[in-house]
Every structure is written in C-alpha cells, then in structure tokens.
Design a protein around this motif. Structure first.
Motif, PDB file in Angstrom:
ATOM      1  N   ILE A   7       0.857  -1.183   0.000  1.00  0.00           N
ATOM      2  CA  ILE A   7       0.000   0.000   0.000  1.00  0.00           C
ATOM      3  C   ILE A   7       0.893   1.232   0.000  1.00  0.00           C
ATOM      4  N   PRO A   8       1.317   1.675  -1.173  1.00  0.00           N
ATOM      5  CA  PRO A   8       2.190   2.846  -1.221  1.00  0.00           C
ATOM      6  C   PRO A   8       1.433   4.126  -0.900  1.00  0.00           C
ATOM      7  N   ARG A   9       2.160   5.115  -0.484  1.00  0.00           N
ATOM      8  CA  ARG A   9       1.552   6.444  -0.287  1.00  0.00           C
ATOM      9  C   ARG A   9       1.100   6.959  -1.645  1.00  0.00           C
ATOM     10  N   CYS A  10      -0.052   7.570  -1.667  1.00  0.00           N
ATOM     11  CA  CYS A  10      -0.552   8.078  -2.945  1.00  0.00           C
ATOM     12  C   CYS A  10      -0.010   9.483  -3.186  1.00  0.00           C
ATOM     13  N   ARG A  11      -0.079   9.901  -4.425  1.00  0.00           N
ATOM     14  CA  ARG A  11       0.407  11.240  -4.761  1.00  0.00           C
ATOM     15  C   ARG A  11      -0.739  12.204  -5.047  1.00  0.00           C
ATOM     16  N   ALA A  12      -1.981  11.789  -4.774  1.00  0.00           N
ATOM     17  CA  ALA A  12      -3.136  12.656  -4.990  1.00  0.00           C
ATOM     18  C   ALA A  12      -3.306  13.577  -3.796  1.00  0.00           C
ATOM     19  N   PRO A  13      -3.671  14.830  -4.015  1.00  0.00           N
ATOM     20  CA  PRO A  13      -3.879  15.735  -2.887  1.00  0.00           C
ATOM     21  C   PRO A  13      -5.194  15.426  -2.182  1.00  0.00           C
ATOM     22  N   ARG A  14      -5.139  14.996  -0.963  1.00  0.00           N
ATOM     23  CA  ARG A  14      -6.294  14.755  -0.094  1.00  0.00           C
ATOM     24  C   ARG A  14      -7.553  14.305  -0.829  1.00  0.00           C
ATOM     25  N   PRO A  15      -7.558  13.091  -1.326  1.00  0.00           N
ATOM     26  CA  PRO A  15      -8.769  12.614  -2.011  1.00  0.00           C
ATOM     27  C   PRO A  15      -9.919  12.471  -1.022  1.00  0.00           C
ATOM     28  N   ARG A  16     -11.135  12.617  -1.528  1.00  0.00           N
ATOM     29  CA  ARG A  16     -12.329  12.455  -0.686  1.00  0.00           C
ATOM     30  C   ARG A  16     -12.960  11.087  -0.889  1.00  0.00           C
ATOM     31  N   ALA A  17     -12.488  10.367  -1.894  1.00  0.00           N
ATOM     32  CA  ALA A  17     -13.014   9.031  -2.186  1.00  0.00           C
ATOM     33  C   ALA A  17     -11.943   8.231  -2.905  1.00  0.00           C
ATOM     34  N   ALA A  18     -12.116   6.925  -2.922  1.00  0.00           N
ATOM     35  CA  ALA A  18     -11.218   6.036  -3.660  1.00  0.00           C
ATOM     36  C   ALA A  18     -12.065   5.169  -4.578  1.00  0.00           C
ATOM     37  N   ALA A  19     -11.455   4.753  -5.673  1.00  0.00           N
ATOM     38  CA  ALA A  19     -12.079   3.808  -6.594  1.00  0.00           C
ATOM     39  C   ALA A  19     -11.077   2.684  -6.823  1.00  0.00           C
ATOM     40  N   PHE A  20     -11.457   1.478  -6.416  1.00  0.00           N
ATOM     41  CA  PHE A  20     -10.612   0.291  -6.533  1.00  0.00           C
ATOM     42  C   PHE A  20     -11.001  -0.451  -7.802  1.00  0.00           C
TER      43      PHE A  20
END
Length: 167
Positions: A7-20
């Motif tokens: 589970i790497p750190r993401c590079r998106a700025p503060r997402p409010r949702a995720a889509a798997f």
C-alpha cells in the motif's frame, strides 16, 4: 491482523473518495497478467466501460487504486499508463486474493481517512467479494452468479463483462 499488502503512499492531494479496480478480467480483458506485464499495446486489452469509469473517477479527484494478485513488476506498465495513485498487489507471504483484497482496501481507506460509503470498487468474480464489501458503491463487472446475487440484494451497479482477449 497482520497484513503485508503493498500500500504505497498516494500522490493525490487529499482525495475524498477512492475507486478500486480489479485488474485481470475487470479493467483488462485478460484472465491474468504475464509475469513481465502485458507489454504494449495495451489499447486493445482495455475493457472500455471500466476504463471510462476509471477516467471519470480520476477526473473527480478520487484516489485510483489498482488491485491485482500479480506481482508489482507485472502491473507496473498498467499503473503507469493509467496514472494510478496506488497499487495493491501480491507480495511474498501476502497474496492479494480473496479476503486479502478486502483487508488491503480497508487499510488504504483507514490510511487516507476515507469513508467507505463514499468509495467504489469494480470487480468480476466471487473471489473479489471481500473487496466489493469494503465500499459503499460496489460495481459488478460481468455475470458471475455469486456477485449477481449480491448485486440484486444490495442494488449494486453492474457493467458488462469484457470480451476475453489474448496478448
């Protein structure tokens, strides 16, 4: 619970949702990725409705997460081409199958302080049920009878199955 999922750190700025997005059989019309990745060209291997959903989520600023039982090296070309924020993949002693997908998704949601009710998952087979169960917006891709029963009971969204293709 000891979960060694990648589970790497993401590079998106503060997402409010995720889509798997399950990769094999859902995002790509392949039953499994070759060990060295699918190689170019990927264009004819995409499943258009799922790829369109991925782009929609990315445009909304959602964290785009690829989920695969394949090793990191095999999915890397797909992740790069799509600009995925994170990849949940197999590691030694941590297969990314069945309940492992659910545990990894839950850990990522917790890591990014995301509400499961606001998140999405796309998958094609009964083994992916733990992943779909972790989000508020599961999407069944294809006609797996187990997933279709859950989709009917839970009023889950559905997309058609991809046409199987060879590399």
């Amino acid at each position: 619970m000891d979960n060694d999922a990648h589970i790497p750190r993401c590079r998106a700025p503060r997402p409010r949702a995720a889509a798997f997005f399950d990769v094999e059989g859902t995002l790509l019309a392949l039953p499994e990725l070759p060990p060295d990745g699918p190689g170019p060209p990927l264009g004819r291997l995409w499943h258009p409705p799922v790829l369109a959903a991925l782009h929609t989520h990315a445009a909304r600023g959602h964290l785009v997460v690829l989920v695969t039982p394949s090793p990191a090296g095999a999915v890397a070309p797909v992740a790069r081409e799509l600009g995925a924020h994170a990849v949940l993949c197999a590691r030694p002693k941590a297969p990314m199958t069945g309940q492992g997908k659910g545990y990894a998704a839950r850990a990522l949601l917790r890591e990014h302080a995301l509400l499961a009710a606001d998140c999405y998952a796309y998958a094609d087979e009964a083994a992916d049920l733990p992943l779909l169960a972790e989000v508020g917006n599961p999407v069944v891709v294809g006609a797996d009878p187990v997933l279709l029963r859950h989709a009917r009971r839970g009023n889950w969204a559905r997309l058609p199955a991809p046409v199987p293709r060879e590399i």
